[in-house]
Scaffold this motif. Sequence first.
Motif, PDB file in Angstrom:
ATOM      1  N   ASP A 112       0.725  -1.176  -0.066  1.00 25.28           N
ATOM      2  CA  ASP A 112      -0.095  -0.167   0.123  1.00 25.28           C
ATOM      3  C   ASP A 112       1.082   1.204  -0.084  1.00 25.28           C
ATOM      4  OD1 ASP A 112      -2.363  -1.582   2.541  1.00 25.28           O
ATOM      5  OD2 ASP A 112      -2.302  -1.653   0.238  1.00 25.28           O
ATOM      6  N   LEU A 113       1.555   1.469  -1.278  1.00 27.77           N
ATOM      7  CA  LEU A 113       2.745   2.110  -1.240  1.00 27.77           C
ATOM      8  C   LEU A 113       2.367   3.786  -0.941  1.00 27.77           C
ATOM      9  CD1 LEU A 113       5.482   2.246  -2.006  1.00 27.77           C
ATOM     10  CD2 LEU A 113       4.908   3.262  -4.173  1.00 27.77           C
ATOM     11  N   ASP A 114       1.381   4.125  -1.198  1.00 32.45           N
ATOM     12  CA  ASP A 114       0.940   5.631  -0.773  1.00 32.45           C
ATOM     13  C   ASP A 114       0.813   5.644   0.825  1.00 32.45           C
ATOM     14  OD1 ASP A 114      -0.925   6.390  -3.645  1.00 32.45           O
ATOM     15  OD2 ASP A 114       1.119   6.583  -3.304  1.00 32.45           O
ATOM     16  N   GLU A 115       0.095   5.092   1.097  1.00 34.60           N
ATOM     17  CA  GLU A 115      -0.141   4.695   2.558  1.00 34.60           C
ATOM     18  C   GLU A 115       1.336   4.738   3.558  1.00 34.60           C
ATOM     19  OE1 GLU A 115      -2.908   1.825   4.094  1.00 34.60           O
ATOM     20  OE2 GLU A 115      -1.936   1.969   5.939  1.00 34.60           O
ATOM     21  N   ALA A 116       1.748   3.768   2.974  1.00 36.99           N
ATOM     22  CA  ALA A 116       3.319   3.555   3.463  1.00 36.99           C
ATOM     23  C   ALA A 116       4.380   4.786   3.544  1.00 36.99           C
ATOM     24  CB  ALA A 116       4.293   2.418   2.817  1.00 36.99           C
ATOM     25  N   VAL A 117       4.284   5.537   2.290  1.00 37.35           N
ATOM     26  CA  VAL A 117       5.159   6.834   2.261  1.00 37.35           C
ATOM     27  C   VAL A 117       4.724   7.743   3.042  1.00 37.35           C
ATOM     28  CG1 VAL A 117       5.958   8.480   0.701  1.00 37.35           C
ATOM     29  CG2 VAL A 117       5.614   6.253  -0.154  1.00 37.35           C
ATOM     30  N   GLN A 118       3.249   8.067   3.245  1.00 33.39           N
ATOM     31  CA  GLN A 118       2.912   9.196   4.138  1.00 33.39           C
ATOM     32  C   GLN A 118       2.999   8.635   5.523  1.00 33.39           C
ATOM     33  OE1 GLN A 118       1.249  11.743   2.715  1.00 33.39           O
ATOM     34  NE2 GLN A 118       0.999  12.529   4.843  1.00 33.39           N
ATOM     35  N   ASN A 119       2.876   7.710   6.048  1.00 35.19           N
ATOM     36  CA  ASN A 119       3.148   7.359   7.345  1.00 35.19           C
ATOM     37  C   ASN A 119       4.369   7.392   7.582  1.00 35.19           C
ATOM     38  OD1 ASN A 119       1.100   6.136   9.118  1.00 35.19           O
ATOM     39  ND2 ASN A 119       0.597   5.132   7.249  1.00 35.19           N
ATOM     40  N   LEU A 120       5.509   6.991   6.860  1.00 33.81           N
ATOM     41  CA  LEU A 120       7.037   7.157   7.189  1.00 33.81           C
ATOM     42  C   LEU A 120       7.454   8.536   7.139  1.00 33.81           C
ATOM     43  CD1 LEU A 120       9.023   4.709   4.850  1.00 33.81           C
ATOM     44  CD2 LEU A 120       8.548   4.626   7.141  1.00 33.81           C
ATOM     45  N   TYR A 121       6.471   9.346   6.230  1.00 34.08           N
ATOM     46  CA  TYR A 121       6.952  10.965   6.199  1.00 34.08           C
ATOM     47  C   TYR A 121       6.738  11.257   7.456  1.00 34.08           C
ATOM     48  CZ  TYR A 121       6.613  15.664   4.678  1.00 34.08           C
ATOM     49  OH  TYR A 121       6.857  17.105   4.768  1.00 34.08           O
ATOM     50  N   GLU A 122       5.372  10.991   8.014  1.00 33.36           N
ATOM     51  CA  GLU A 122       4.834  11.800   9.018  1.00 33.36           C
ATOM     52  C   GLU A 122       5.711  11.435  10.315  1.00 33.36           C
ATOM     53  OE1 GLU A 122       0.825  10.503   9.527  1.00 33.36           O
ATOM     54  OE2 GLU A 122       0.257  11.491   7.845  1.00 33.36           O
ATOM     55  N   MET A 123       5.994  10.238  10.387  1.00 31.92           N
ATOM     56  CA  MET A 123       6.818   9.611  11.504  1.00 31.92           C
ATOM     57  C   MET A 123       8.411  10.321  11.539  1.00 31.92           C
ATOM     58  SD  MET A 123       5.828   5.450  11.447  1.00 31.92           S
ATOM     59  CE  MET A 123       6.180   4.977  13.073  1.00 31.92           C
ATOM     60  N   LEU A 124       8.904  10.624  10.424  1.00 38.71           N
ATOM     61  CA  LEU A 124      10.033  11.337  10.365  1.00 38.71           C
ATOM     62  C   LEU A 124      10.039  12.763  10.781  1.00 38.71           C
ATOM     63  CD1 LEU A 124      11.486  10.188   6.919  1.00 38.71           C
ATOM     64  CD2 LEU A 124      12.453   9.953   8.985  1.00 38.71           C
ATOM     65  N   GLN A 125       8.630  13.421  10.976  1.00 38.21           N
ATOM     66  CA  GLN A 125       8.514  14.611  11.578  1.00 38.21           C
ATOM     67  C   GLN A 125       8.395  14.378  13.077  1.00 38.21           C
ATOM     68  OE1 GLN A 125       9.286  16.557   8.971  1.00 38.21           O
ATOM     69  NE2 GLN A 125       8.823  14.729   7.664  1.00 38.21           N
TER      70      GLN A 125
END
Lengths: 363, 643
Positions: B541-554
């Motif tokens: 679920d690539l979009d979800e995966a990227v979005q979650n990682l990006y948020e967590m990086l903040q």
Amino acid sequence: MSSVVAKGPRDLQKNVLAKGLCSACGACTNLCPYIDMVKGRAVLIEPCGLSEGKCHDFCPRAYIDVPSLDKLIFGSYRKDLALGSNISVTKARAKDSEIKSSAQYGGVVSALITYALETGEINAAVLAKSQDSISAEPIIARNRKEVLECAGSKYIVCPTVTGVLEAMKQEKSKIGVVGTPCQITAVRKMQASNFEIEADKKGLLIGLFCTWAVSPDAYNYIRELVGPAKVTKLDVPPPPANIFVIQTEAKKIEVPLDEVRKFIMPACNVCFDMTNEFADISVGTVEGEEDWNTVIVRTKEGERILQGAIDAGVIETKPLEKARFDHLCEASLTRKKRVLTETEAEKMAYLTIREEDKSKIVS
Amino acid sequence: MSYVEIDEPGERVLLMGNEAIARGALEAGVDFCSGYPGNPASEILEALARAAKKFDFYVEWSVNEIVALETAGAAAFTGLRALTAMKNLGADVCADFLMTVNLSGTRGGFVLVTGDDPSAHSTTSELDTRNYARFAEIPLLEPATTQEAKDMTKWAFDLSQELGVICMVRTVTRLSHSRGVVTLGPIKRDKRSAEFSSQDVWTSGSSTIECMFHSILHEKLKRAQEKFEESKFNWYVGKEDADFIIITSGTGWPYSLEAVKLMELENEVGILKLGTTWPLPEKLVASHLKHAKEVLFVEETDPFLEQNVKILAAELAAEGVGPIKFYGKKSNHIRGEYGAGTGELNVDIVIRALTETKKATYPLREKEYSEKAQKLLGSYVPARSMGFCAGCPHRASFWAIKKAAKWDGREAIVTGDIGCYSLGLLPTGFSVAKTLHCMGAGIGTANAFGNLKDFGLDKPVIAIAGDSTFYHACMPALVNARWNGSNILFVVLDNNTTAMTGHQPHPGTGVNAMGDSSPRILIEDICKAVGAEVRVCDPFDLDEAVQNLYEMLQNEGVKVMIFRHECPLAFPEEKKARVYVDQDRCLGDECGCVRFCTRVFGCPGNIWDYEKGKAKIDEVICNGCGLCAKLCPVEAIIVEEVA
């Protein structure tokens, strides 16, 4: 004189993205898997390896060849150095009460787009839609209802041009666009481009006056001020107020404009174009008269459509007072002068204007 | 049924080296086996696990090598016969227990089998575990043939039981994974019972007690040495009293034998083959040093024998032995492509050493043939980087990490770890990971990268580990990060198996080594208990995966993202989706994507049709994951679910 040099994503990265000059117009995204739009900036995931590309070609901060675009759109170089090529400048407002109540000021943009859709001048319009009155996303509107959902000014950048690229993939004929100067410039660059792109689907480009936009970081700032309350409108009243107004369902909050200026996109600091010089019709405020718009008609196409809207009783006009006109010209020139004299030459390298025009503006 | 398990003593069968070792343990009546998957040793425990129920003994995959050695050691304390098998790097992990259980001694026969990997074909170090035997002062056996692999393992139990100390059997990839003829012995099943009496104390001691035990260990070594002098695992062939001898062990033996035969030096050169290499059978070795004027050492990988024999020679000098010219790693005669003491041995290396030391000539192959072969090699077999399998969830995970890191824009530091996903350092993983050392080092090193802000390093940190690696080595570092305030995002790639080493189970899979169901210990539960921010996502679920990682990086602090999706090879779909490229939609080189699917995404299922100039799917290799279809900018790749 033309500074059009075929370049690619590495140049885009070096000259625009790495310098923080991206205005988040969206022209470079939606073209390929290598560039994403993330929170108010374009991000190059990986260089595709090509040395020339649409991404660089369309970007309004990679290069703008003003005389070249003037010739393409208007047939000749501009004579009006303050406002750009134009046929007329008037005051106008929508007549429909529903449009007027949804609008930020005079409702001219919503009225014109609705008119253009309903008369078949365009089949689709790319607009910025906000769910929360703070942030916005590009959408493709096809009827009055959908247009009205997009009414009202947006202060946080919205990558509208991604919607334009999307619309061009879907639509078989004319598209309307409402955008800021950088966005409209990007669309014109698409039309001017040597790359194969079906940008002859231009229908109507309505340009908004613009002094600056803020980055999506401003969202948290605004949200903290209002808490969970629903925001209904944001506004920047005319000088000398120097405040930013946030209207919620319950109350009105005013903060010093300088607090919001902290979030201004760096891309805006190098912008030369306040009145949206490449649009068919440019629309802005009338300082001190909240229910009217200043309207600059630039192209024959724009003139025809505006006249049609007037004749159809959708829009009414009044002459713009000379004082207001002078004030507008002065504001635009001041901006141009500042940008040509005070901004680092390196950051202004993207802009090509005629030498004679430059010396006139600067003096 | 596997030849490992057949009860036909005297029968000659073809066995893999690792199978022979397992058979040796069976013939010795092993009771308790443990280990952790690791190349080249994995098959040892797998073979034993398959035989466990039939022969009524116990096998477990332990969480890591030190727990494995500790459990087997404890079984040996109770009088059971125990075996632990691991790869070379596993010896590093269990060294703490090894260096104390040697001193405490054990009761039942206790055998440690280590598998080394010269040239590090599939590991991150070609370290030579024979050094551990010398370091731990325990007996060492090096099989040179498949038969010896069985016989030595079997004998190691008797030796260990008699001496009361752990014994080590050291194998290498080439022996472990090749097959040879083995004459089987009888399978012994003594019914032993485990005992721990109230008088038992098992410890290495401390201060004077430790010194005492240390001295006892030396005594045990002396007794081992006496046995080694008579061992049938050591022999000498070739010219009696030769001036030039080869001293060799392990796989060095067949290479030396073959080299001498090819060069027709059987009547000139002697070969002393040692199977018991620590402690050295000094009298035996001395008897040959007395007649040798030149000695060539042939062994994998370190100059272990070389150095130990040189010490002996130095001691014997006072008795008039020598002077002897020594050749081997120090003299640079035995050298791999990158120098002496690195890389795997082969016959050509030994031949070259013999030509250089004996000033003889031997054409390795005809010049014309050699040149032709060299040319063809270039055109037929292009050098390839390693790659993730088609449909591997790691490809999705690394693309998600790459995107999220670029979105973040602060040049995130990504640390790698051991497993299939080690390939994250390579183009197949988009070269996302930047470090790779040992099990757990990903999050271990990330601890510091995420805590150097005061020193000016303020970039986001992403540590990567697999599921099996998580249980093996990551938990302490995770606790450390939280305790010491490190700012890291820990991405755990959970494909529900220990994939790299052959799909062995682990504590999260719900199954143990013997195939019985076991409690599932969930990674997210452990991470939550540590107090990390935990999210779970399917990397496809690539979009979800990227979005979650990006948020967590903040966010600040310790964050854990578990990318969960089963390995498609370990858990193949019953009906895989049909994926193909719509030849009308695909724009080929006109697209502007610059062959994104084949060139960047790089799944082996994405291939290029050079005739049509368009992308294509290799439907045999494709595993139907559909990720390439999601990424194609013109949606030319079609995924058809099969009813």
